[in-house]
Motif scaffolding. Sequence first.
Motif, PDB file in Angstrom:
ATOM      1  N   ALA A   1      -8.259 -20.706   7.113  1.00 34.75           N
ATOM      2  CA  ALA A   1      -9.277 -20.402   6.104  1.00 34.75           C
ATOM      3  C   ALA A   1      -8.706 -19.530   4.993  1.00 34.75           C
ATOM      4  O   ALA A   1      -8.937 -19.791   3.801  1.00 34.75           O
ATOM      5  N   VAL A   2      -7.956 -18.499   5.373  1.00 35.54           N
ATOM      6  CA  VAL A   2      -7.337 -17.630   4.368  1.00 35.54           C
ATOM      7  C   VAL A   2      -6.360 -18.432   3.516  1.00 35.54           C
ATOM      8  O   VAL A   2      -6.307 -18.271   2.284  1.00 35.54           O
ATOM      9  N   ALA A   3      -5.591 -19.311   4.132  1.00 38.42           N
ATOM     10  CA  ALA A   3      -4.628 -20.131   3.386  1.00 38.42           C
ATOM     11  C   ALA A   3      -5.335 -21.028   2.375  1.00 38.42           C
ATOM     12  O   ALA A   3      -4.874 -21.173   1.235  1.00 38.42           O
ATOM     13  N   VAL A   4      -6.444 -21.619   2.780  1.00 40.14           N
ATOM     14  CA  VAL A   4      -7.202 -22.479   1.859  1.00 40.14           C
ATOM     15  C   VAL A   4      -7.745 -21.647   0.704  1.00 40.14           C
ATOM     16  O   VAL A   4      -7.652 -22.047  -0.464  1.00 40.14           O
ATOM     17  N   ILE A   5      -8.294 -20.483   1.010  1.00 40.10           N
ATOM     18  CA  ILE A   5      -8.840 -19.619  -0.044  1.00 40.10           C
ATOM     19  C   ILE A   5      -7.746 -19.186  -1.010  1.00 40.10           C
ATOM     20  O   ILE A   5      -7.923 -19.245  -2.235  1.00 40.10           O
ATOM     21  N   VAL A   6      -6.601 -18.769  -0.480  1.00 40.13           N
ATOM     22  CA  VAL A   6      -5.484 -18.360  -1.334  1.00 40.13           C
ATOM     23  C   VAL A   6      -5.015 -19.517  -2.203  1.00 40.13           C
ATOM     24  O   VAL A   6      -4.773 -19.349  -3.406  1.00 40.13           O
ATOM     25  N   SER A   7      -4.903 -20.713  -1.635  1.00 40.71           N
ATOM     26  CA  SER A   7      -4.436 -21.851  -2.434  1.00 40.71           C
ATOM     27  C   SER A   7      -5.466 -22.252  -3.488  1.00 40.71           C
ATOM     28  O   SER A   7      -5.092 -22.698  -4.575  1.00 40.71           O
ATOM     29  N   LEU A   8      -6.748 -22.077  -3.209  1.00 41.46           N
ATOM     30  CA  LEU A   8      -7.780 -22.355  -4.214  1.00 41.46           C
ATOM     31  C   LEU A   8      -7.725 -21.335  -5.352  1.00 41.46           C
ATOM     32  O   LEU A   8      -7.826 -21.695  -6.528  1.00 41.46           O
ATOM     33  N   ILE A   9      -7.550 -20.067  -4.996  1.00 37.61           N
ATOM     34  CA  ILE A   9      -7.479 -19.016  -6.011  1.00 37.61           C
ATOM     35  C   ILE A   9      -6.221 -19.178  -6.866  1.00 37.61           C
ATOM     36  O   ILE A   9      -6.264 -19.003  -8.087  1.00 37.61           O
ATOM     37  N   ALA A  10      -5.110 -19.535  -6.228  1.00 32.70           N
ATOM     38  CA  ALA A  10      -3.837 -19.678  -6.952  1.00 32.70           C
ATOM     39  C   ALA A  10      -3.832 -20.890  -7.873  1.00 32.70           C
ATOM     40  O   ALA A  10      -3.012 -20.965  -8.790  1.00 32.70           O
ATOM     41  N   GLY A  11      -4.711 -21.837  -7.619  1.00 31.30           N
ATOM     42  CA  GLY A  11      -4.770 -23.031  -8.468  1.00 31.30           C
ATOM     43  C   GLY A  11      -3.495 -23.844  -8.382  1.00 31.30           C
ATOM     44  O   GLY A  11      -3.029 -24.171  -7.303  1.00 31.30           O
ATOM     45  N   ASP A  12      -2.918 -24.134  -9.532  1.00 36.39           N
ATOM     46  CA  ASP A  12      -1.712 -24.970  -9.573  1.00 36.39           C
ATOM     47  C   ASP A  12      -0.434 -24.194  -9.293  1.00 36.39           C
ATOM     48  O   ASP A  12       0.653 -24.770  -9.336  1.00 36.39           O
ATOM     49  N   SER A  13      -0.540 -22.906  -9.010  1.00 34.77           N
ATOM     50  CA  SER A  13       0.656 -22.110  -8.721  1.00 34.77           C
ATOM     51  C   SER A  13       1.181 -22.336  -7.306  1.00 34.77           C
ATOM     52  O   SER A  13       2.352 -22.083  -7.037  1.00 34.77           O
ATOM     53  N   LEU A  14       0.295 -22.761  -6.411  1.00 34.71           N
ATOM     54  CA  LEU A  14       0.684 -22.999  -5.020  1.00 34.71           C
ATOM     55  C   LEU A  14       0.240 -24.386  -4.585  1.00 34.71           C
ATOM     56  O   LEU A  14      -0.760 -24.901  -5.085  1.00 34.71           O
ATOM     57  N   PRO A  15       0.956 -24.959  -3.627  1.00 39.24           N
ATOM     58  CA  PRO A  15       0.509 -26.238  -3.054  1.00 39.24           C
ATOM     59  C   PRO A  15      -0.831 -26.057  -2.344  1.00 39.24           C
ATOM     60  O   PRO A  15      -1.173 -24.969  -1.895  1.00 39.24           O
TER      61      PRO A  15
END
Length: 177
Positions: free
Chosen positions: A73-87
Amino acid sequence: MTSAQRPAGIMVNVGLGIVFAAGIAFTAVMLMNSWGRASWVFCTLVAVVLSALALLRERQKTLIAGAGVAVAAVAVIVSLIAGDSLPKEPSPITGLALAVLVGSAIRTLPVGPAVAIAAGGIAVNVGAWFDGRDTVPVLATTAMVVALVVGPSLRTRDHHLRVTGPAPQYRSDSFHR
């Protein structure tokens, strides 16, 4: 788990470990070549943690399954917040490891915790879809659907075996000639 089942369980974990390691390495190389920079580090770290938790799922079942859902869940949230900066998360291996944890929890935990873990796994997959359609959430959702079908099926089979006992096994030398 009986001693007769233990070798099979060990082989399942060995097979999963091989799939996890190969998938993590493949994903890291693909991300290095496509995203560049250090974008692969986050995805690899999440996949390693979830894979380790999936391989340790027989110990402290509720705690490990809950930790796996929380990390995903944390990984999904971080990747959503990071947008195109992270896979996007969950990566294919993260999705597979999460599905293993959810399926195992459904199979072995009491109903309350099993439902909570399953709901958390579903929530993680729903969160992955917020960023738009992509192959990543399709793979993770497919793995989760399999876990949501196989986990209860194995739970039912295990219950049936506890109630009725294993099927009798006949030895070939026990028949009269």
